[in-house]
Design a protein around this motif. Structure first.
Motif, PDB file in Angstrom:
ATOM      1  N   ALA A   1     -29.194 -23.814  46.066  1.00  0.00           N
ATOM      2  CA  ALA A   1     -27.650 -23.783  46.564  1.00  0.00           C
ATOM      3  C   ALA A   1     -27.177 -22.837  45.568  1.00  0.00           C
ATOM      4  O   ALA A   1     -26.175 -21.764  46.016  1.00  0.00           O
ATOM      5  CB  ALA A   1     -26.951 -25.168  46.727  1.00  0.00           C
ATOM      6  N   ALA A   2     -27.444 -22.960  44.352  1.00  0.00           N
ATOM      7  CA  ALA A   2     -26.830 -22.149  43.506  1.00  0.00           C
ATOM      8  C   ALA A   2     -27.525 -20.478  43.235  1.00  0.00           C
ATOM      9  O   ALA A   2     -27.202 -19.607  42.746  1.00  0.00           O
ATOM     10  CB  ALA A   2     -26.812 -22.526  41.982  1.00  0.00           C
ATOM     11  N   GLN A   3     -28.766 -20.535  44.036  1.00  0.00           N
ATOM     12  CA  GLN A   3     -29.658 -19.372  43.668  1.00  0.00           C
ATOM     13  C   GLN A   3     -29.911 -18.943  42.401  1.00  0.00           C
ATOM     14  O   GLN A   3     -29.739 -17.903  41.869  1.00  0.00           O
ATOM     15  CB  GLN A   3     -29.190 -17.937  44.173  1.00  0.00           C
ATOM     16  CG  GLN A   3     -28.872 -17.962  45.979  1.00  0.00           C
ATOM     17  CD  GLN A   3     -30.286 -18.170  46.597  1.00  0.00           C
ATOM     18  OE1 GLN A   3     -30.905 -16.971  46.555  1.00  0.00           O
ATOM     19  NE2 GLN A   3     -30.596 -19.126  47.214  1.00  0.00           N
ATOM     20  N   ARG A   4     -30.365 -20.160  41.444  1.00  0.00           N
ATOM     21  CA  ARG A   4     -30.422 -20.043  40.077  1.00  0.00           C
ATOM     22  C   ARG A   4     -31.865 -20.648  39.552  1.00  0.00           C
ATOM     23  O   ARG A   4     -32.113 -21.691  40.314  1.00  0.00           O
ATOM     24  CB  ARG A   4     -29.363 -20.759  39.308  1.00  0.00           C
ATOM     25  CG  ARG A   4     -28.097 -19.903  39.208  1.00  0.00           C
ATOM     26  CD  ARG A   4     -26.801 -20.424  38.524  1.00  0.00           C
ATOM     27  NE  ARG A   4     -27.311 -20.505  36.893  1.00  0.00           N
ATOM     28  CZ  ARG A   4     -26.636 -21.271  36.410  1.00  0.00           C
ATOM     29  NH1 ARG A   4     -25.584 -21.911  36.582  1.00  0.00           N
ATOM     30  NH2 ARG A   4     -27.141 -21.523  34.797  1.00  0.00           N
ATOM     31  N   ARG A   5     -32.581 -20.063  38.692  1.00  0.00           N
ATOM     32  CA  ARG A   5     -33.483 -20.910  38.377  1.00  0.00           C
ATOM     33  C   ARG A   5     -33.268 -22.115  37.409  1.00  0.00           C
ATOM     34  O   ARG A   5     -32.102 -22.229  37.157  1.00  0.00           O
ATOM     35  CB  ARG A   5     -34.250 -20.056  37.333  1.00  0.00           C
ATOM     36  CG  ARG A   5     -35.097 -18.920  38.119  1.00  0.00           C
ATOM     37  CD  ARG A   5     -35.609 -17.818  37.354  1.00  0.00           C
ATOM     38  NE  ARG A   5     -36.567 -18.250  36.355  1.00  0.00           N
ATOM     39  CZ  ARG A   5     -36.554 -18.233  35.157  1.00  0.00           C
ATOM     40  NH1 ARG A   5     -35.254 -17.796  34.428  1.00  0.00           N
ATOM     41  NH2 ARG A   5     -37.586 -18.647  34.260  1.00  0.00           N
ATOM     42  N   ILE A   6     -33.952 -23.306  37.314  1.00  0.00           N
ATOM     43  CA  ILE A   6     -33.851 -24.190  36.626  1.00  0.00           C
ATOM     44  C   ILE A   6     -34.008 -24.121  35.074  1.00  0.00           C
ATOM     45  O   ILE A   6     -35.282 -24.083  34.730  1.00  0.00           O
ATOM     46  CB  ILE A   6     -34.758 -25.735  37.003  1.00  0.00           C
ATOM     47  CG1 ILE A   6     -34.246 -25.821  38.613  1.00  0.00           C
ATOM     48  CG2 ILE A   6     -34.309 -26.847  36.380  1.00  0.00           C
ATOM     49  CD1 ILE A   6     -35.040 -26.988  39.022  1.00  0.00           C
ATOM     50  N   THR A   7     -32.911 -23.900  34.300  1.00  0.00           N
ATOM     51  CA  THR A   7     -33.000 -23.632  32.975  1.00  0.00           C
ATOM     52  C   THR A   7     -32.310 -24.533  32.257  1.00  0.00           C
ATOM     53  O   THR A   7     -31.459 -25.452  32.953  1.00  0.00           O
ATOM     54  CB  THR A   7     -32.658 -22.316  32.639  1.00  0.00           C
ATOM     55  OG1 THR A   7     -31.070 -22.193  33.137  1.00  0.00           O
ATOM     56  CG2 THR A   7     -33.177 -21.171  33.244  1.00  0.00           C
TER      57      THR A   7
ATOM     58  N   LEU B   1     -35.931 -34.341  40.464  1.00  0.00           N
ATOM     59  CA  LEU B   1     -36.494 -33.180  40.590  1.00  0.00           C
ATOM     60  C   LEU B   1     -35.915 -32.772  42.100  1.00  0.00           C
ATOM     61  O   LEU B   1     -35.650 -31.174  42.113  1.00  0.00           O
ATOM     62  CB  LEU B   1     -37.950 -33.191  40.644  1.00  0.00           C
ATOM     63  CG  LEU B   1     -38.767 -31.804  40.617  1.00  0.00           C
ATOM     64  CD1 LEU B   1     -38.236 -30.902  39.506  1.00  0.00           C
ATOM     65  CD2 LEU B   1     -40.101 -32.064  40.678  1.00  0.00           C
ATOM     66  N   ASP B   2     -36.134 -33.521  43.279  1.00  0.00           N
ATOM     67  CA  ASP B   2     -35.461 -33.105  44.586  1.00  0.00           C
ATOM     68  C   ASP B   2     -34.304 -32.672  44.225  1.00  0.00           C
ATOM     69  O   ASP B   2     -33.882 -31.720  45.076  1.00  0.00           O
ATOM     70  CB  ASP B   2     -35.780 -34.186  45.157  1.00  0.00           C
ATOM     71  CG  ASP B   2     -37.203 -34.653  45.797  1.00  0.00           C
ATOM     72  OD1 ASP B   2     -37.925 -33.854  45.508  1.00  0.00           O
ATOM     73  OD2 ASP B   2     -37.514 -35.812  46.194  1.00  0.00           O
ATOM     74  N   ARG B   3     -33.374 -33.559  43.643  1.00  0.00           N
ATOM     75  CA  ARG B   3     -31.897 -33.000  43.692  1.00  0.00           C
ATOM     76  C   ARG B   3     -31.796 -31.616  42.892  1.00  0.00           C
ATOM     77  O   ARG B   3     -30.859 -30.818  43.360  1.00  0.00           O
ATOM     78  CB  ARG B   3     -31.163 -34.114  42.631  1.00  0.00           C
ATOM     79  CG  ARG B   3     -29.552 -33.990  42.632  1.00  0.00           C
ATOM     80  CD  ARG B   3     -29.115 -34.928  41.605  1.00  0.00           C
ATOM     81  NE  ARG B   3     -28.044 -34.353  41.075  1.00  0.00           N
ATOM     82  CZ  ARG B   3     -27.181 -35.071  39.913  1.00  0.00           C
ATOM     83  NH1 ARG B   3     -27.863 -35.849  39.570  1.00  0.00           N
ATOM     84  NH2 ARG B   3     -26.252 -34.545  39.422  1.00  0.00           N
ATOM     85  N   LEU B   4     -32.560 -31.391  41.839  1.00  0.00           N
ATOM     86  CA  LEU B   4     -32.460 -30.228  41.242  1.00  0.00           C
ATOM     87  C   LEU B   4     -32.853 -29.007  42.074  1.00  0.00           C
ATOM     88  O   LEU B   4     -32.398 -27.994  42.024  1.00  0.00           O
ATOM     89  CB  LEU B   4     -33.258 -30.314  39.786  1.00  0.00           C
ATOM     90  CG  LEU B   4     -32.765 -31.165  38.749  1.00  0.00           C
ATOM     91  CD1 LEU B   4     -33.672 -31.223  37.675  1.00  0.00           C
ATOM     92  CD2 LEU B   4     -31.279 -30.431  38.186  1.00  0.00           C
TER      93      LEU B   4
ATOM     94  N   LEU C   1     -29.285 -26.951  33.823  1.00  0.00           N
ATOM     95  CA  LEU C   1     -29.548 -28.496  33.565  1.00  0.00           C
ATOM     96  C   LEU C   1     -28.267 -29.179  33.133  1.00  0.00           C
ATOM     97  O   LEU C   1     -27.509 -30.247  33.544  1.00  0.00           O
ATOM     98  CB  LEU C   1     -30.665 -29.057  32.737  1.00  0.00           C
ATOM     99  CG  LEU C   1     -31.835 -28.706  33.456  1.00  0.00           C
ATOM    100  CD1 LEU C   1     -33.175 -29.099  32.629  1.00  0.00           C
ATOM    101  CD2 LEU C   1     -32.171 -29.551  34.760  1.00  0.00           C
ATOM    102  N   ARG C   2     -27.676 -28.539  32.111  1.00  0.00           N
ATOM    103  CA  ARG C   2     -26.494 -29.046  31.272  1.00  0.00           C
ATOM    104  C   ARG C   2     -25.347 -28.862  32.374  1.00  0.00           C
ATOM    105  O   ARG C   2     -24.463 -29.898  32.491  1.00  0.00           O
ATOM    106  CB  ARG C   2     -26.113 -28.286  30.155  1.00  0.00           C
ATOM    107  CG  ARG C   2     -26.925 -28.335  29.146  1.00  0.00           C
ATOM    108  CD  ARG C   2     -26.441 -27.914  27.754  1.00  0.00           C
ATOM    109  NE  ARG C   2     -27.382 -28.396  26.398  1.00  0.00           N
ATOM    110  CZ  ARG C   2     -28.004 -27.145  25.966  1.00  0.00           C
ATOM    111  NH1 ARG C   2     -28.004 -26.044  26.226  1.00  0.00           N
ATOM    112  NH2 ARG C   2     -28.841 -27.571  24.923  1.00  0.00           N
ATOM    113  N   GLN C   3     -25.133 -27.971  33.216  1.00  0.00           N
ATOM    114  CA  GLN C   3     -24.172 -27.747  34.386  1.00  0.00           C
ATOM    115  C   GLN C   3     -24.394 -28.789  35.326  1.00  0.00           C
ATOM    116  O   GLN C   3     -23.353 -29.397  35.726  1.00  0.00           O
ATOM    117  CB  GLN C   3     -24.184 -26.437  34.681  1.00  0.00           C
ATOM    118  CG  GLN C   3     -23.271 -26.147  35.569  1.00  0.00           C
ATOM    119  CD  GLN C   3     -23.332 -24.811  36.367  1.00  0.00           C
ATOM    120  OE1 GLN C   3     -23.870 -24.036  35.688  1.00  0.00           O
ATOM    121  NE2 GLN C   3     -23.121 -24.578  37.559  1.00  0.00           N
TER     122      GLN C   3
END
Length: 227
Positions: A213-219, A204-207, A223-225
């Motif tokens: 960094a990517a300015q993206r929500r965790i979807t 979770l810390d890594r995500l 996660l697949r990427q």
């Protein structure tokens, strides 16, 4: 000398009583009493790896210092082979959490040092929390007198969390970081990654860092990427 940290801030804010998911019945009141009251029942907390023993040991120390009392946390793996010196340094505290008895089990000199500390602490009114992976008879202690002392402590047992419990821990940790974690993403994590709770929290810390960094929500696509 720089300013001292406010007392309870020396302990991780994620590891407090209010963030512990699914405690055994009566565990938090007993641990709170140990933190707050001189002469409270000493506690022997056992459970398999990654069931939350260190979380509760640190929570006890934070709660003790919030009461204006002195606490000390000692991971016994770090003190193995020099227990007497490490324990002598704890004199004068109100509450001591000794985490991971397994690390010194079988080392006779360390066990003798712990036995002597236990007796001194009883006589001085110090409160002690022990943690270990098993009960005193099962962790390989060689000193019968130490085993008998430990058996007199109030015993609490932590069970591994099921998937609902793991989901609740991850959701709670994410919320504390201000991290939006969709239910679908939680389900994906729990079915496709290591179910070990400690590994999941590290992940979770890594995500969290990757999402910032990517300015993206965790979807799920994110996660697949990333994984």
């Amino acid at each position: 000398m720089g300013p001292q940290l406010p007392l309870a801030l020396r302990y991780p804010p994620d590891q407090r009583f209010d963030s512990f998911i699914a405690p055994p019945e009566g565990a938090l009141p007993a641990l709170s009493s140990l933190a707050a009251m001189a002469g409270a029942d000493w506690i022997y907390l056992s459970g398999a790896s990654r069931t939350g023993k260190t979380h509760l040991a640190l929570a006890v120390c934070a709660a003790t210092e919030q009461q204006g009392r002195r606490a000390a946390y000692l991971p016994l793996a770090a003190a193995a082979g020099r227990m007497r010196d490490a324990l002598d340094a704890l004199e004068g505290h109100d509450v001591v959490a000794l985490d991971g008895l397994d690390a010194i089990a079988g080392a006779r000199e360390d066990e003798v040092a712990l036995f002597d500390f236990h007796n001194r602490a009883r006589a001085s009114g110090l409160n002690v929390l022990y943690t270990a992976r098993g009960i005193p008879d099962d962790i390989g202690l060689v000193l019968p007198d130490l085993r008998s002392r430990l058996q007199q402590c109030l015993r609490l047992v932590l069970d591994p969390l099921d998937d609902d419990g793991r989901r609740e821990v991850l959701r709670d940790r994410a919320q504390r970081r201000g991290l939006a974690l969709e239910d679908a993403a939680l389900d994906w994590l729990l079915t496709r990654t290591d179910r070990d709770l400690g590994a999941l929290v590290v992940l979770l810390d890594r995500l969290d860092r990757a999402s910032l960094a990517a300015q993206r929500r965790i979807t799920v696509p994110f996660l697949r990427q990333v994984l």
